[in-house]
Design a protein around this motif. Structure first.
Motif, PDB file in Angstrom:
ATOM      1  N   ARG A   1      13.857   1.538  14.251  1.00  0.00           N
ATOM      2  CA  ARG A   1      14.580   0.937  13.126  1.00  0.00           C
ATOM      3  C   ARG A   1      13.735  -0.145  12.461  1.00  0.00           C
ATOM      4  N   GLN A   2      13.087  -0.989  13.268  1.00  0.00           N
ATOM      5  CA  GLN A   2      12.250  -2.048  12.684  1.00  0.00           C
ATOM      6  C   GLN A   2      11.081  -1.452  11.914  1.00  0.00           C
ATOM      7  N   LEU A   3      10.428  -0.466  12.499  1.00  0.00           N
ATOM      8  CA  LEU A   3       9.303   0.168  11.792  1.00  0.00           C
ATOM      9  C   LEU A   3       9.760   0.763  10.463  1.00  0.00           C
ATOM     10  N   THR A   4      10.893   1.426  10.474  1.00  0.00           N
ATOM     11  CA  THR A   4      11.425   2.032   9.252  1.00  0.00           C
ATOM     12  C   THR A   4      11.715   0.968   8.203  1.00  0.00           C
ATOM     13  N   ASP A   5      12.372  -0.118   8.603  1.00  0.00           N
ATOM     14  CA  ASP A   5      12.685  -1.195   7.657  1.00  0.00           C
ATOM     15  C   ASP A   5      11.412  -1.811   7.091  1.00  0.00           C
ATOM     16  N   LEU A   6      10.431  -2.082   7.945  1.00  0.00           N
ATOM     17  CA  LEU A   6       9.186  -2.700   7.475  1.00  0.00           C
ATOM     18  C   LEU A   6       8.392  -1.753   6.571  1.00  0.00           C
ATOM     19  N   ILE A   7       8.431  -0.472   6.851  1.00  0.00           N
ATOM     20  CA  ILE A   7       7.759   0.503   5.972  1.00  0.00           C
ATOM     21  C   ILE A   7       8.421   0.501   4.596  1.00  0.00           C
ATOM     22  N   LYS A   8       9.760   0.481   4.561  1.00  0.00           N
ATOM     23  CA  LYS A   8      10.474   0.444   3.279  1.00  0.00           C
ATOM     24  C   LYS A   8      10.097  -0.811   2.486  1.00  0.00           C
ATOM     25  N   ILE A   9      10.077  -1.937   3.162  1.00  0.00           N
ATOM     26  CA  ILE A   9       9.721  -3.191   2.492  1.00  0.00           C
ATOM     27  C   ILE A   9       8.298  -3.120   1.963  1.00  0.00           C
ATOM     28  N   ASN A  10       7.368  -2.650   2.785  1.00  0.00           N
ATOM     29  CA  ASN A  10       5.961  -2.614   2.393  1.00  0.00           C
ATOM     30  C   ASN A  10       5.660  -1.616   1.290  1.00  0.00           C
ATOM     31  N   HIS A  11       6.579  -0.720   1.009  1.00  0.00           N
ATOM     32  CA  HIS A  11       6.369   0.234  -0.076  1.00  0.00           C
ATOM     33  C   HIS A  11       7.034  -0.186  -1.377  1.00  0.00           C
ATOM     34  N   CYS A  12       7.567  -1.380  -1.410  1.00  0.00           N
ATOM     35  CA  CYS A  12       8.095  -1.912  -2.666  1.00  0.00           C
ATOM     36  C   CYS A  12       6.892  -2.298  -3.539  1.00  0.00           C
ATOM     37  N   ARG A  13       6.793  -1.728  -4.719  1.00  0.00           N
ATOM     38  CA  ARG A  13       5.615  -1.942  -5.569  1.00  0.00           C
ATOM     39  C   ARG A  13       5.558  -3.333  -6.182  1.00  0.00           C
ATOM     40  N   GLU A  14       6.703  -3.906  -6.503  1.00  0.00           N
ATOM     41  CA  GLU A  14       6.731  -5.249  -7.092  1.00  0.00           C
ATOM     42  C   GLU A  14       6.612  -6.270  -5.961  1.00  0.00           C
TER      43      GLU A  14
ATOM     44  N   THR B   1      -1.909 -10.839  -0.189  1.00  0.00           N
ATOM     45  CA  THR B   1      -2.813 -11.925   0.181  1.00  0.00           C
ATOM     46  C   THR B   1      -2.042 -13.224   0.408  1.00  0.00           C
ATOM     47  N   ARG B   2      -2.650 -14.146   1.134  1.00  0.00           N
ATOM     48  CA  ARG B   2      -2.052 -15.449   1.383  1.00  0.00           C
ATOM     49  C   ARG B   2      -1.869 -16.214   0.075  1.00  0.00           C
ATOM     50  N   VAL B   3      -2.819 -16.093  -0.834  1.00  0.00           N
ATOM     51  CA  VAL B   3      -2.737 -16.766  -2.123  1.00  0.00           C
ATOM     52  C   VAL B   3      -1.522 -16.255  -2.911  1.00  0.00           C
ATOM     53  N   THR B   4      -1.282 -14.958  -2.865  1.00  0.00           N
ATOM     54  CA  THR B   4      -0.125 -14.383  -3.543  1.00  0.00           C
ATOM     55  C   THR B   4       1.170 -14.901  -2.913  1.00  0.00           C
ATOM     56  N   VAL B   5       1.206 -15.004  -1.587  1.00  0.00           N
ATOM     57  CA  VAL B   5       2.388 -15.551  -0.914  1.00  0.00           C
ATOM     58  C   VAL B   5       2.649 -16.973  -1.398  1.00  0.00           C
ATOM     59  N   ALA B   6       1.612 -17.801  -1.443  1.00  0.00           N
ATOM     60  CA  ALA B   6       1.770 -19.198  -1.886  1.00  0.00           C
ATOM     61  C   ALA B   6       2.327 -19.261  -3.307  1.00  0.00           C
ATOM     62  N   ARG B   7       1.774 -18.451  -4.209  1.00  0.00           N
ATOM     63  CA  ARG B   7       2.228 -18.432  -5.602  1.00  0.00           C
ATOM     64  C   ARG B   7       3.674 -17.972  -5.707  1.00  0.00           C
ATOM     65  N   LEU B   8       4.019 -16.921  -4.977  1.00  0.00           N
ATOM     66  CA  LEU B   8       5.375 -16.380  -5.044  1.00  0.00           C
ATOM     67  C   LEU B   8       6.398 -17.308  -4.383  1.00  0.00           C
ATOM     68  N   LEU B   9       5.994 -18.023  -3.334  1.00  0.00           N
ATOM     69  CA  LEU B   9       6.904 -18.995  -2.716  1.00  0.00           C
ATOM     70  C   LEU B   9       7.290 -20.076  -3.719  1.00  0.00           C
ATOM     71  N   LYS B  10       6.305 -20.561  -4.470  1.00  0.00           N
ATOM     72  CA  LYS B  10       6.592 -21.570  -5.501  1.00  0.00           C
ATOM     73  C   LYS B  10       7.559 -21.010  -6.542  1.00  0.00           C
TER      74      LYS B  10
ATOM     75  N   LYS C   1       6.758  -9.546  -5.725  1.00  0.00           N
ATOM     76  CA  LYS C   1       7.769 -10.608  -5.607  1.00  0.00           C
ATOM     77  C   LYS C   1       9.013 -10.065  -4.919  1.00  0.00           C
ATOM     78  N   LEU C   2       9.429  -8.866  -5.295  1.00  0.00           N
ATOM     79  CA  LEU C   2      10.590  -8.238  -4.671  1.00  0.00           C
ATOM     80  C   LEU C   2      10.293  -7.878  -3.214  1.00  0.00           C
ATOM     81  N   ARG C   3       9.074  -7.463  -2.932  1.00  0.00           N
ATOM     82  CA  ARG C   3       8.679  -7.150  -1.553  1.00  0.00           C
ATOM     83  C   ARG C   3       8.825  -8.385  -0.671  1.00  0.00           C
ATOM     84  N   LEU C   4       8.320  -9.525  -1.161  1.00  0.00           N
ATOM     85  CA  LEU C   4       8.431 -10.772  -0.406  1.00  0.00           C
ATOM     86  C   LEU C   4       9.895 -11.155  -0.223  1.00  0.00           C
ATOM     87  N   LEU C   5      10.679 -11.032  -1.263  1.00  0.00           N
ATOM     88  CA  LEU C   5      12.095 -11.369  -1.199  1.00  0.00           C
ATOM     89  C   LEU C   5      12.839 -10.451  -0.227  1.00  0.00           C
TER      90      LEU C   5
END
Length: 191
Positions: free
Chosen positions: A88-101, A145-154, A103-107
């Motif tokens: 179940r966890q693998l399936t959920d994480l695969i779904k999340i990681n295949h979100c193209r946008e 990337t970590r830089v993208t995470v920082a930007r999207l967190l802001k 910002k939405l992936r992080l959310l």
């Protein structure tokens, strides 16, 4: 006898050994052929983890907090519920990681963590994420990337969807309204 580990330490990962988490948070990972980290799951109290269960050659279990585990014997029988929890966890994480946008992936990732491990504050209706993930750990978990995470967190903070400080991680109910109902399998961990 329980074994104690500190944040950022790695749990023993003998091929046949399984670990039962008594306290704390653990991230399990594998490595790609290029040496990049791929997150397999996030685990807490009551979870059973190990290379034998994950079925990955390059298996790692990183402590995300102080962690206490019990070693389970070679004769420990893995239950069907434990196999399903990993799947179940693998399936959920695969779904999340295949979100193209991204910002939405992080959310989606934050909402998944909050729903799986978090607590809702009755007064503010905010959802607390109890894990203290670094920007690098977040980036590795969702393939950005970590830089993208920082930007999207802001951006999430300025949009009023998150409060993200070194000590506290909160999500607003607005964050959940932005995430499609794509994770129906989320349950609180106990497997």
């Amino acid at each position: 006898m329980p074994l104690h580990f500190k944040r950022n330490e790695y749990l023993p990962t003998d091929r046949n050994q399984l670990l039962h988490i008594q306290s704390g948070y653990v991230r399990t990972c594998t490595l790609t052929w290029e040496g990049e980290i791929v997150t397999l799951g996030f685990w807490s109290v009551g979870s059973v983890i190990g290379q034998r269960l994950a079925q990955m050659e390059s298996f790692q279990a990183q402590c995300l907090s102080e962690v206490v585990v019990d070693l389970l014997g070679d004769d420990y029988v893995i239950s069907q519920a434990q196999i399903f929890a990993h799947s179940r966890q693998l399936t959920d994480l695969i779904k999340i990681n295949h979100c193209r946008e991204v910002k939405l992936r992080l959310l989606q990732f934050f909402c998944w963590l909050a729903m799986r491990f978090g607590e809702q504050d009755a007064n503010s209706h905010l959802y607390k994420i109890p894990m203290n993930l670094t920007q690098t750990e977040i980036a590795e978990s969702i393939g950005i990337t970590r830089v993208t995470v920082a930007r999207l967190l802001k951006k999430l903070e300025s949009d009023g969807m998150a409060k993200w400080t070194p000590r506290e991680k909160w999500l607003s109910p607005v964050a959940f309204q932005r995430v499609p109902q794509m994770l129906p399998s989320i349950n609180k961990p106990n497997s």
